[in-house]
Scaffold this motif. Structure first.
Motif, PDB file in Angstrom:
ATOM      1  N   ALA A  19       0.798  -0.959   0.224  1.00 31.17           N
ATOM      2  CA  ALA A  19      -0.031   0.233   0.066  1.00 31.17           C
ATOM      3  C   ALA A  19       0.779   0.996  -0.127  1.00 31.17           C
ATOM      4  O   ALA A  19       0.564   2.391  -0.622  1.00 31.17           O
ATOM      5  N   LEU A  20       1.973   1.621   1.176  1.00 30.05           N
ATOM      6  CA  LEU A  20       2.885   2.574   0.802  1.00 30.05           C
ATOM      7  C   LEU A  20       3.451   2.987  -1.022  1.00 30.05           C
ATOM      8  O   LEU A  20       2.931   3.576  -0.947  1.00 30.05           O
ATOM      9  N   PHE A  21       3.777   2.279  -1.722  1.00 28.50           N
ATOM     10  CA  PHE A  21       4.577   2.028  -2.611  1.00 28.50           C
ATOM     11  C   PHE A  21       3.349   2.335  -4.053  1.00 28.50           C
ATOM     12  O   PHE A  21       3.052   3.296  -4.721  1.00 28.50           O
ATOM     13  N   THR A  22       2.190   1.394  -3.852  1.00 26.77           N
ATOM     14  CA  THR A  22       0.871   1.993  -4.765  1.00 26.77           C
ATOM     15  C   THR A  22       0.123   3.424  -4.359  1.00 26.77           C
ATOM     16  O   THR A  22       0.462   4.087  -5.443  1.00 26.77           O
ATOM     17  N   TYR A  23      -0.082   3.541  -3.510  1.00 27.34           N
ATOM     18  CA  TYR A  23      -0.407   5.019  -2.859  1.00 27.34           C
ATOM     19  C   TYR A  23       0.329   6.416  -2.701  1.00 27.34           C
ATOM     20  O   TYR A  23      -0.118   6.940  -3.466  1.00 27.34           O
ATOM     21  N   THR A  24       1.968   5.512  -2.824  1.00 26.86           N
ATOM     22  CA  THR A  24       2.344   6.599  -2.806  1.00 26.86           C
ATOM     23  C   THR A  24       2.485   7.109  -4.581  1.00 26.86           C
ATOM     24  O   THR A  24       2.933   8.436  -5.167  1.00 26.86           O
ATOM     25  N   ALA A  25       2.719   6.339  -5.599  1.00 25.88           N
ATOM     26  CA  ALA A  25       2.247   6.379  -7.258  1.00 25.88           C
ATOM     27  C   ALA A  25       0.815   7.097  -7.415  1.00 25.88           C
ATOM     28  O   ALA A  25       1.138   8.789  -8.223  1.00 25.88           O
ATOM     29  N   VAL A 147     -10.650  -1.153  16.492  1.00 27.46           N
ATOM     30  CA  VAL A 147     -10.238   0.438  16.705  1.00 27.46           C
ATOM     31  C   VAL A 147      -9.014   0.842  15.773  1.00 27.46           C
ATOM     32  O   VAL A 147      -8.575   0.884  15.284  1.00 27.46           O
ATOM     33  N   ARG A 148      -8.082  -0.696  17.110  1.00 28.30           N
ATOM     34  CA  ARG A 148      -6.495   0.010  16.401  1.00 28.30           C
ATOM     35  C   ARG A 148      -5.718  -0.146  15.318  1.00 28.30           C
ATOM     36  O   ARG A 148      -5.316  -0.203  14.788  1.00 28.30           O
ATOM     37  N   GLY A 149      -6.675  -1.719  15.215  1.00 27.41           N
ATOM     38  CA  GLY A 149      -6.213  -2.192  13.741  1.00 27.41           C
ATOM     39  C   GLY A 149      -6.831  -1.492  12.396  1.00 27.41           C
ATOM     40  O   GLY A 149      -5.603  -1.228  11.724  1.00 27.41           O
ATOM     41  N   THR A 150      -8.239  -0.990  12.529  1.00 30.77           N
ATOM     42  CA  THR A 150      -7.706  -0.147  11.262  1.00 30.77           C
ATOM     43  C   THR A 150      -7.790   1.088  11.724  1.00 30.77           C
ATOM     44  O   THR A 150      -7.284   1.999  10.340  1.00 30.77           O
ATOM     45  N   SER A 151      -7.689   1.661  12.490  1.00 30.75           N
ATOM     46  CA  SER A 151      -7.042   3.146  12.921  1.00 30.75           C
ATOM     47  C   SER A 151      -5.493   2.585  12.158  1.00 30.75           C
ATOM     48  O   SER A 151      -4.954   3.704  11.725  1.00 30.75           O
ATOM     49  N   ALA A 152      -4.637   1.878  12.671  1.00 25.99           N
ATOM     50  CA  ALA A 152      -3.140   1.783  12.131  1.00 25.99           C
ATOM     51  C   ALA A 152      -2.727   1.823  10.396  1.00 25.99           C
ATOM     52  O   ALA A 152      -2.395   2.215   9.689  1.00 25.99           O
ATOM     53  N   PHE A 153      -4.310   0.567  10.202  1.00 23.80           N
ATOM     54  CA  PHE A 153      -3.932   0.485   8.550  1.00 23.80           C
ATOM     55  C   PHE A 153      -4.312   1.310   7.860  1.00 23.80           C
ATOM     56  O   PHE A 153      -3.698   1.894   7.071  1.00 23.80           O
ATOM     57  N   SER A 154      -4.815   1.882   8.857  1.00 25.96           N
ATOM     58  CA  SER A 154      -5.298   3.113   7.667  1.00 25.96           C
ATOM     59  C   SER A 154      -4.436   4.588   7.647  1.00 25.96           C
ATOM     60  O   SER A 154      -3.973   4.967   6.627  1.00 25.96           O
ATOM     61  N   GLY A 155      -3.913   4.781   8.717  1.00 25.49           N
ATOM     62  CA  GLY A 155      -2.816   5.520   9.226  1.00 25.49           C
ATOM     63  C   GLY A 155      -1.488   4.864   8.076  1.00 25.49           C
ATOM     64  O   GLY A 155      -0.703   5.576   8.108  1.00 25.49           O
ATOM     65  N   ALA A 156      -0.778   3.912   7.910  1.00 29.22           N
ATOM     66  CA  ALA A 156      -0.070   3.094   6.708  1.00 29.22           C
ATOM     67  C   ALA A 156      -0.499   3.946   5.837  1.00 29.22           C
ATOM     68  O   ALA A 156       0.729   4.430   5.086  1.00 29.22           O
ATOM     69  N   ILE A 157      -1.523   3.675   5.258  1.00 31.15           N
ATOM     70  CA  ILE A 157      -2.433   4.632   4.188  1.00 31.15           C
ATOM     71  C   ILE A 157      -1.358   5.641   3.797  1.00 31.15           C
ATOM     72  O   ILE A 157      -1.571   6.320   2.943  1.00 31.15           O
ATOM     73  N   ASN A 158      -1.821   6.402   5.084  1.00 33.23           N
ATOM     74  CA  ASN A 158      -1.801   8.076   4.911  1.00 33.23           C
ATOM     75  C   ASN A 158      -0.341   8.236   4.885  1.00 33.23           C
ATOM     76  O   ASN A 158       0.414   9.781   4.357  1.00 33.23           O
ATOM     77  N   LEU A 159       0.290   7.410   5.788  1.00 31.49           N
ATOM     78  CA  LEU A 159       1.537   7.371   5.305  1.00 31.49           C
ATOM     79  C   LEU A 159       2.339   7.718   4.003  1.00 31.49           C
ATOM     80  O   LEU A 159       3.236   8.227   4.049  1.00 31.49           O
ATOM     81  N   SER A 160       1.727   6.539   3.525  1.00 29.12           N
ATOM     82  CA  SER A 160       1.648   6.828   2.112  1.00 29.12           C
ATOM     83  C   SER A 160       1.777   8.456   0.839  1.00 29.12           C
ATOM     84  O   SER A 160       2.288   8.185   0.499  1.00 29.12           O
ATOM     85  N   VAL A 161       0.859   9.019   1.738  1.00 25.18           N
ATOM     86  CA  VAL A 161       0.738   9.785   1.047  1.00 25.18           C
ATOM     87  C   VAL A 161       1.296  10.923   1.674  1.00 25.18           C
ATOM     88  O   VAL A 161       1.389  11.409  -0.082  1.00 25.18           O
ATOM     89  N   MET A 162       1.889  11.063   2.933  1.00 25.33           N
ATOM     90  CA  MET A 162       2.737  11.947   2.811  1.00 25.33           C
ATOM     91  C   MET A 162       4.239  11.389   1.776  1.00 25.33           C
ATOM     92  O   MET A 162       4.656  12.569   1.059  1.00 25.33           O
ATOM     93  N   ALA A 190       5.947  -1.712  -5.606  1.00 25.75           N
ATOM     94  CA  ALA A 190       5.005  -2.549  -4.635  1.00 25.75           C
ATOM     95  C   ALA A 190       4.888  -4.109  -4.684  1.00 25.75           C
ATOM     96  O   ALA A 190       4.803  -5.156  -4.539  1.00 25.75           O
ATOM     97  N   LEU A 191       4.785  -4.419  -6.438  1.00 23.99           N
ATOM     98  CA  LEU A 191       4.229  -6.155  -6.772  1.00 23.99           C
ATOM     99  C   LEU A 191       6.260  -7.091  -6.790  1.00 23.99           C
ATOM    100  O   LEU A 191       5.366  -7.828  -6.331  1.00 23.99           O
TER     101      LEU A 191
END
Length: 444
Positions: A19-25, A147-162, A190-191
């Motif tokens: 997700a980090l690399f795909t959402y960075t793209a 809550v912790r799990g969904t928050s952490a996964f969403s946060g990781a995707i937002n890290l990719s946006v950063m 990512a692939l």
């Protein structure tokens, strides 16, 4: 505080890296597409149309991918999606290069850009969030851990946006077309991660064969109790899923989740308006040309993602709030932040308001994801993961194209529309979720 699933589950760690690399793209395309439209002499509405087509693909395919990530296996779903994303990124890069070199006209370039950034890339990224959300639901049995799990996964995707914003800013300052041509490279990384680190867990896996039997009451869609309070799937159901039977679909009108959807859609629409018009806002309110606007736009989106990531990775897991409280607080803050952004007279004010919008999203989104996930049964987690991902996408079908069209007519109008929808969703969060509690107690 218990460990995050991100630290303990190797498959989820691999999905987060992907997700980090795909959402960075993806974010590199988001940052550059508005200035590119002017640099390539394309109509402004092309920007909105491309993102709206992508959102349509995400909406149509999120539940498709979510359910098949359980039946086919996560590796197969992610590999298919990343190959599609690589094709889309390459097409986008080629179209921009050909238009800049004068080999194709505006019509051909617009068509190629809309196709690549639209249905191709949208269909690809649609697979990642529901696959990750379904896995989070599998490894988080109670409300607090969910809550912790969904928050952490969403946060990781937002890290990719950063990361995408920082990379776009650096590349855009060097060359306006740099972020576009770098997009396929990040998808290729990512692939490679998927090929090397995602385990082979396809249709032959039996992940829940050991779980106890699900009661008849728990599988009834209108009478089911939350997933945190029910027994898990039966041995026979696991065997059927392993043999290729898809998990059940989840209806958007299901009364267990409809109040959650109504309470969140406003902020998703507002985020679409903010992100797709930000490239124009920094040019018009800051008096910037397209080339320097790429870097400033990236910094604005970085501020938004930083606010969301701060909440999702650090604050929300430590607050200990339930889904309803998180959603209500996030929507209330979004109403205040969007009002400030609408009236912001300078780029500094725009940046502060955008950061506050990110903070609001970082509270509301985990509340929505955890609340909707807990409202359904274990067998419906693939379906609800698709609905959760598609909820934001469905607002993006209308938001970008309407926002860019309205912005061309009157720059303030898309923000006023977003403000009215955020107000409506905030009202739903305070009113409908209270009624949902009464229904839940009646079922209990």
């Amino acid at each position: 505080m218990p460990s995050s699933p991100l630290l303990t589950n190797p498959t989820l760690r691999a999905l987060v890296a992907i997700a980090l690399f795909t959402y960075t793209a993806q974010n590199m395309l988001n940052v550059s597409i508005a200035p590119l439209s002017r640099a390539l002499d394309l109509p402004e509405w092309i920007v909105g149309a491309a993102v709206s087509l992508a959102a349509a693909a995400v909406t149509a395919l999120s539940q498709f991918w979510g359910r098949r990530s359980i039946t086919w296996g996560r590796r197969r779903v992610i590999l298919l999606a990343l190959i599609l994303a690589l094709t889309a990124g390459t097409l986008f890069s080629a179209a921009v290069w050909a238009r800049a070199a004068g080999y194709i006209g505006a019509f051909a370039a617009a068509g190629a850009i809309m196709a690549a950034r639209g249905p191709f890339f949208g269909a690809a990224v649609a697979a990642i969030p529901p696959t990750g959300q379904a896995l989070v639901a599998e490894v988080t049995p109670d409300e607090g851990s969910r809550v912790r799990g969904t928050s952490a996964f969403s946060g990781a995707i937002n890290l990719s946006v950063m990361v995408g914003s920082l990379v776009s800013s650096a590349l855009g300052a060097w060359w306006i077309f740099g972020p576009v041509h770098a997009t396929p490279v990040f998808v290729l990384i990512a692939l490679a991660i998927a090929l090397i680190w995602l385990p082979r867990d396809g249709g032959t896996a039996h992940p829940r064969r050991h779980l106890p039997r699900l009661t008849r009451e728990a599988v009834e869609p209108e009478e089911a109790t939350p997933a945190s309070s029910i027994e898990r799937a039966t041995d026979s159901a696991s065997a059927e899923t392993a043999d290729g039977e898809l998990p059940p679909r989840v209806s958007w009108t299901d009364r267990r989740i409809a109040p959650w959807i109504a309470s969140i859609f406003g902020i998703y629409f507002a985020n679409g308006v903010v992100q797709i018009t930000m490239g124009f806002v920094v040019q018009d309110r800051g008096g910037l040309e397209p080339a320097p606007a790429v870097s400033i736009t990236a910094l604005m989106l970085l501020a938004n993602a930083a606010g969301a990531m701060l909440m999702q990775l650090i604050v929300v897991p430590r607050l200990g709030w339930g889904p309803r409280r998180l959603l209500r607080a996030g929507m209330t803050l979004a109403l205040i932040a969007l009002t400030c952004l609408t009236l912001a007279p300078s780029l500094w004010a725009v940046a502060a308001s955008t950061f506050a919008m990110g903070v609001a999203s970082g509270m509301a989104s985990p509340g929505y994801s955890a609340g909707a996930s807990l409202a359904v049964t274990e067998r419906e987690q693939g379906g609800i993961a698709g609905v959760i991902n598609a909820t934001g996408a469905i607002t993006w079908i209308v938001a970008p194209v309407s926002a860019t069209a309205l912005y061309g007519w009157m720059p303030l109008s898309p923000f006023l529309l977003a403000l009215s929808l955020v107000t409506l969703s905030c009202s739903c969060a305070w009113l409908l979720l209270r009624r949902l509690d009464i229904v839940s107690r009646a079922h209990d």
